[in-house]
Design an enzyme around this catalytic site. Structure first.
Site, PDB file in Angstrom:
ATOM      1  N   ARG A 132       0.796  -1.248   0.000  1.00 35.19           N
ATOM      2  CA  ARG A 132       0.000   0.000   0.000  1.00 35.19           C
ATOM      3  C   ARG A 132       0.819   1.284   0.000  1.00 35.19           C
ATOM      4  O   ARG A 132       1.902   1.338   0.593  1.00 35.19           O
ATOM      5  CB  ARG A 132      -0.918  -0.002   1.238  1.00 35.19           C
ATOM      6  CG  ARG A 132      -2.007  -1.044   1.148  1.00 35.19           C
ATOM      7  CD  ARG A 132      -2.779  -1.196   2.445  1.00 35.19           C
ATOM      8  NE  ARG A 132      -3.835  -2.193   2.297  1.00 35.19           N
ATOM      9  CZ  ARG A 132      -3.622  -3.517   2.324  1.00 35.19           C
ATOM     10  NH1 ARG A 132      -2.412  -4.007   2.527  1.00 35.19           N
ATOM     11  NH2 ARG A 132      -4.627  -4.355   2.157  1.00 35.19           N
ATOM     12  N   HIS A 157      -0.852  -2.568  -4.504  1.00 34.58           N
ATOM     13  CA  HIS A 157      -0.286  -3.438  -5.547  1.00 34.58           C
ATOM     14  C   HIS A 157      -0.334  -2.841  -6.957  1.00 34.58           C
ATOM     15  O   HIS A 157      -0.674  -3.530  -7.926  1.00 34.58           O
ATOM     16  CB  HIS A 157      -0.998  -4.794  -5.544  1.00 34.58           C
ATOM     17  CG  HIS A 157      -0.735  -5.633  -4.326  1.00 34.58           C
ATOM     18  ND1 HIS A 157       0.392  -5.515  -3.554  1.00 34.58           N
ATOM     19  CD2 HIS A 157      -1.478  -6.630  -3.738  1.00 34.58           C
ATOM     20  CE1 HIS A 157       0.348  -6.390  -2.561  1.00 34.58           C
ATOM     21  NE2 HIS A 157      -0.777  -7.076  -2.642  1.00 34.58           N
ATOM     22  N   HIS A 217       3.501 -12.628  -6.004  1.00 37.86           N
ATOM     23  CA  HIS A 217       2.363 -12.863  -5.107  1.00 37.86           C
ATOM     24  C   HIS A 217       1.796 -14.287  -5.170  1.00 37.86           C
ATOM     25  O   HIS A 217       0.568 -14.462  -5.146  1.00 37.86           O
ATOM     26  CB  HIS A 217       1.276 -11.837  -5.429  1.00 37.86           C
ATOM     27  CG  HIS A 217       0.407 -11.458  -4.281  1.00 37.86           C
ATOM     28  ND1 HIS A 217      -0.501 -12.330  -3.709  1.00 37.86           N
ATOM     29  CD2 HIS A 217       0.302 -10.312  -3.582  1.00 37.86           C
ATOM     30  CE1 HIS A 217      -1.134 -11.707  -2.729  1.00 37.86           C
ATOM     31  NE2 HIS A 217      -0.670 -10.479  -2.623  1.00 37.86           N
ATOM     32  N   ASP A 275      -0.784 -10.118   8.069  1.00 33.22           N
ATOM     33  CA  ASP A 275      -0.724  -9.367   6.809  1.00 33.22           C
ATOM     34  C   ASP A 275       0.234  -8.207   7.072  1.00 33.22           C
ATOM     35  O   ASP A 275      -0.157  -7.043   7.027  1.00 33.22           O
ATOM     36  CB  ASP A 275      -2.132  -8.885   6.417  1.00 33.22           C
ATOM     37  CG  ASP A 275      -2.175  -8.285   5.020  1.00 33.22           C
ATOM     38  OD1 ASP A 275      -1.116  -8.245   4.371  1.00 33.22           O
ATOM     39  OD2 ASP A 275      -3.254  -7.853   4.592  1.00 33.22           O
ATOM     40  N   GLU A 282       5.983 -12.258   0.336  1.00 28.19           N
ATOM     41  CA  GLU A 282       6.262 -11.310  -0.740  1.00 28.19           C
ATOM     42  C   GLU A 282       7.496 -10.492  -0.358  1.00 28.19           C
ATOM     43  O   GLU A 282       7.423  -9.640   0.519  1.00 28.19           O
ATOM     44  CB  GLU A 282       5.061 -10.383  -0.925  1.00 28.19           C
ATOM     45  CG  GLU A 282       3.758 -11.103  -1.197  1.00 28.19           C
ATOM     46  CD  GLU A 282       2.541 -10.309  -0.715  1.00 28.19           C
ATOM     47  OE1 GLU A 282       2.340  -9.184  -1.202  1.00 28.19           O
ATOM     48  OE2 GLU A 282       1.804 -10.797   0.152  1.00 28.19           O
TER      49      GLU A 282
HETATM   50  C1  BGC Z   1      -1.825  -7.633   1.055  1.00 31.20           C
HETATM   51  C2  BGC Z   1      -3.216  -7.942   1.562  1.00 31.20           C
HETATM   52  C3  BGC Z   1      -4.113  -8.099   0.373  1.00 31.20           C
HETATM   53  C4  BGC Z   1      -3.576  -9.188  -0.500  1.00 31.20           C
HETATM   54  C5  BGC Z   1      -4.344  -9.229  -1.779  1.00 31.20           C
HETATM   55  C6  BGC Z   1      -1.371  -8.812   0.282  1.00 31.20           C
HETATM   56  O1  BGC Z   1      -0.090  -8.586  -0.189  1.00 31.20           O
HETATM   57  O2  BGC Z   1      -0.943  -7.306   2.087  1.00 31.20           O
HETATM   58  O3  BGC Z   1      -3.688  -6.926   2.414  1.00 31.20           O
HETATM   59  O4  BGC Z   1      -5.423  -8.390   0.755  1.00 31.20           O
HETATM   60  O5  BGC Z   1      -2.234  -8.966  -0.830  1.00 31.20           O
HETATM   61  O6  BGC Z   1      -4.676 -10.475  -2.136  1.00 31.20           O
END
Ligand code: BGC
Length: 382
Positions: free
Chosen positions: A111, A136, A210, A282, A347
């Site tokens: 973010r 993202h 991801h 997360d 990630e």
């Molecule tokens: C984020 C999560 C998000 C997800 C999306 C992660 O990298 O930190 O908050 O919901 O990606 O699938």
């Protein structure tokens, strides 16, 4: 007599056939190779899936849409190959999805608060796609574009080089960004990802990958009994919108202490403010390291399959995400469901919201500089 002759002939033919299949498969196993197959069209462009196979028969299938790892088949303790990443069977499902299954993430992994940041006193406004925040890379991030592929079997394993030119202003980012990502499937059963990028105007970059892993096999229940180690003494607590507060907090005495192997589910539902904000894990962990050498970030082990995954990276951080927003209504590959926490992501990245956090390592890229990062997911059995 005639019957005996016919059955002899049949068994000789059958025997020859079996030998032929073995010969073909042993050649297939002794040579690494890449095959290409069509996977549909996106934005009027043809999308292909490349299957990279090493000499041990380990296979990674990667498509040009999103540079997405569609499947990754690695052996379990009995030598049986199993697909350990979540995904879909059709391109249309990937296009609709907001889960980023297996995708390349850019221009900015995770973010950026309110989709705003400044460089050299000039403010930029990005697309917002996660409440008030940018996540993202925005609405049409690198996971939603078609990359150009250059496959090769030379070097340390079959590899697929993917290139993408992101135009000045795409999703609000300044500068034309030329991106190059190479996936290599090495003979040591590693999926190695080497990223690089250059720009023609000052900008910010934070690329990552991801994949949602389930070492017991995609679609085989949750990942809560997987044993996780993260080489991090600190993590980045967030506000309720998952934006880092700027603090880098010690993991000691918290449910974020994975410095020794712990089941992912051991503390996930504890009454902890940070776990509540993330709906589970997360969070960005600060990898213990000096500089940007390739070093161990995390290890995950699944006792049922015996599969072990190690993650190495040149990056300073790793986002550990436990698939908290997955739900049983998702229909994945082979019609299997992906309930909550049926996959985890590691990630490798710079820290979330770095463009607005002066104390975090910088993500600014200027003309003449080269962005570079390497991350390796290594598979073995124990
Ligand atoms: C984020 C999560 C998000 C997800 C999306 C992660 O990298 O930190 O908050 O919901 O990606 O699938």
């Amino acid at each position: 007599m005639k019957g005996i002759v016919v059955s002899r002939v049949r068994s000789v033919i059958l025997g020859c056939f079996v030998l032929l299949v073995l010969a073909i498969s042993s050649t297939a196993q002794s040579k690494s190779k890449i095959t290409k197959a069509p996977f549909g069209t996106a934005d009027g462009k043809l999308v292909d899936v490349y299957a990279l196979r090493n000499r041990k028969g380990v296979e990674a299938r990667i498509m040009t849409y999103g540079g997405t790892v569609v499947s990754l088949s690695v052996p379990d303790k009995n030598g049986k190959l199993g697909d350990v990443v979540l995904g879909y069977d059709s391109l249309a499902d990937y296009q609709k999805s907001t889960f980023y299954f297996g995708a390349l993430i850019g221009r900015y992994g995770n973010r950026i608060a309110k989709g705003k940041f400044s460089i050299d006193g000039k403010e930029y406004t990005l697309a917002t796609n996660n409440g008030a925040n940018h996540l993202h890379g925005g609405v049409n991030g690198f996971d939603k574009v078609v990359w150009t592929a250059h496959p090769s079997v030379e070097g340390d394993g079959p590899h697929l080089e993917l290139t993408y030119r992101s135009r000045d202003g795409e999703e609000g980012y300044p500068g034309t960004l030329s991106v190059n990502v190479t996936y290599t499937l090495t003979e040591n059963n590693e999926l190695k990802i080497v990223y690089s990028a250059t720009t023609d105007k000052p900008t910010v970059v934070n690329l990552t990958h991801h994949s949602y892993f389930n070492l017991a096999g995609a679609g085989n229940g949750d990942i809560l009994r997987h044993q996780l180690t993260i080489n991090a003494d600190r993590f980045a607590p967030t506000d309720s919108g998952s934006i880092p507060t700027g603090e880098l907090r010690t993991v000691k005495g918290t449910p974020f202490d994975f410095t020794k192997p712990v089941a992912i589910g051991a503390w996930i539902d504890q009454d902890d403010e940070q776990l509540k904000y993330g709906n589970g894990y997360d969070h960005n962990f600060v990898i213990n390291k000096d500089g940007n050498a390739l070093s161990l970030a995390a290890t995950v082990y699944d006792a049922t399959s015996g599969r072990l995954m190690e993650v190495f990276t040149t990056e300073p951080g790793v986002q550990f995400y436990t698939g908290n927003f997955l739900s049983g209504s998702i229909v994945g590959k082979k019609g299997q469901n992906y309930p909550r926490r049926s996959g985890f992501c590691l990630e490798a990245q710079h820290f979330p919201d770095s463009p607005n956090q002066p104390k975090f390592p910088s993500t600014v890229l200027r003309p003449g500089q080269k962005y570079e990062q390497t991350t390796v997911y290594k598979f073995s059995i124990r």
